[in-house]
Design an enzyme around this catalytic site. Sequence first.
Site, PDB file in Angstrom:
ATOM      1  N   LYS A 121     -11.794  25.355  43.959  1.00  0.00           N
ATOM      2  CA  LYS A 121     -12.545  26.102  42.945  1.00  0.00           C
ATOM      3  C   LYS A 121     -11.631  26.562  42.272  1.00  0.00           C
ATOM      4  CE  LYS A 121     -14.689  28.191  46.051  1.00  0.00           C
ATOM      5  NZ  LYS A 121     -14.325  27.540  47.346  1.00  0.00           N
ATOM      6  N   THR A 122     -11.275  27.752  41.585  1.00  0.00           N
ATOM      7  CA  THR A 122     -10.810  28.608  40.921  1.00  0.00           C
ATOM      8  C   THR A 122      -9.865  27.759  39.647  1.00  0.00           C
ATOM      9  OG1 THR A 122     -10.938  30.558  42.694  1.00  0.00           O
ATOM     10  CG2 THR A 122     -10.109  30.608  40.098  1.00  0.00           C
ATOM     11  N   GLU A 165     -17.669  29.107  38.939  1.00  0.00           N
ATOM     12  CA  GLU A 165     -17.451  28.264  40.580  1.00  0.00           C
ATOM     13  C   GLU A 165     -18.097  28.482  41.470  1.00  0.00           C
ATOM     14  OE1 GLU A 165     -13.730  30.789  43.363  1.00  0.00           O
ATOM     15  OE2 GLU A 165     -13.807  30.727  40.964  1.00  0.00           O
TER      16      GLU A 165
END
Length: 464
Positions: A121-122, A165
């Site tokens: 995600k990051t 995110e």
Amino acid sequence: MAPTVPPALDRPHFIGIGGAGMSGIAKILAQRGAQVAGSDAKDSDTAAALRALGATVHIGHAAEHLATDATSVVVSSAIRADNPELTAAQARAVPVVHRADALAALMSGLRAIAVAGTHGKTTTTSMLAVSLTGLGLDPSYAIGGDLDAPGSNARHGTGEIFVAEADESDRSFQKYDPEVAIVLNVELDHHANYASLEEIYESFEAFVAKIRPGGTLVVGEHPGARELAARVSGREDLSIVRVGEDDDADLRIVKIAPKGMTSEVTVLVEDQEYVFTVSVPGRHYAHNACAALAAGIALGIAPGRLAHALSSYTGVKRRLQLKGTANGVQVIDSYAHHPSEMTADLGALRGAVGPGPRILVVFQPHLFSRTQELGTEMGHALALADASVVLDIYPAREDPVPGVTSALIIDAATAKGADVTAEHDRHAIPDLIAGMTKPGDLVLTMGAGDVTDLGPWILRRLES
């Protein structure tokens, strides 16, 4: 119309303001003109970055830190019920706002892209933030990690796009209603909150259900993401874009060519090939970049422009981040803490450096619950390294679990024939690593806790 600050967030107090998710929301609110205050357990560069924006940051938690004119108290799921600032807020009837609700309020009225998945995600959110900024679209963004400096995990932009995110760990991502959502992968994790993989799927289905009518779901090639796509395929007002190397992918990855610590990626979009560079090694990072490309295309951005802009991405802290080189030894930092992430990062590094250099890992397990459920798999992942040192479990928000220690990981790695050393004192790591390494080796500090602090210590010891 320019985004505004909701009245409840005009003078917010953040408990745990230095955390990756909390600090990003606080930063955006401060940039929008809110009078931000908060507290954290210890001082940090992130706290300093918030103070530079005008926020008041207290160190330590105490009831008197809560200002008399606070309009709300913002918390994450990690904040315990007996926190003195939280109990003070409840006694004074100050509204308590979950950080996900605060982030949802910041995204309101904007074209939101929410990036979800068990892993990646990051990085994917960062890729979008950097590339959209490079195209002059001035997006707002909230990321779970810093791009290149403390406090760079979030920004209030003047454009119409907001990239966020989306954290599934506590189901809070179900509060968002994005125009575009990315789901990179779906695996069982966060065992304190989910009892089964089926519960994980149900949570992701609830997240997808909140995508705005006419919106787009981008799914990766991971079997869990494809299973999710199949489960939600009956929704007629949702476009599903499949990204991957399979022939049936809507955005097909034709080729991933390793180029040292980078990759050259060729993708096929509507019969047109585009080639761009991903500045971090590994097939999983190339897939992340292609998911970001698909999300941007869904918002109407020309694929050629966005592919070129993605080449400007230079990485995010703790995602195979080079911390430095000393006496011929490279020290790299990885946030990987789930076996799939560990395996992917170790595989990426081996592919990047070739068979010659040794890869030595300093691993710190994260959470007792995760170690209890996945300790064996973590040990198997460490067997991919030439040698490993395993620290004690970083507890974060959890209390110890009887019988759950790093020995679960060490025993599993040893059973695979791995060279593994237990070390209970993190301060002993620099001397230990200095005695293990030789020029040409690569040292990887790995884990989601404070193992990241060891990189500079190791470099200083190697230089001495």
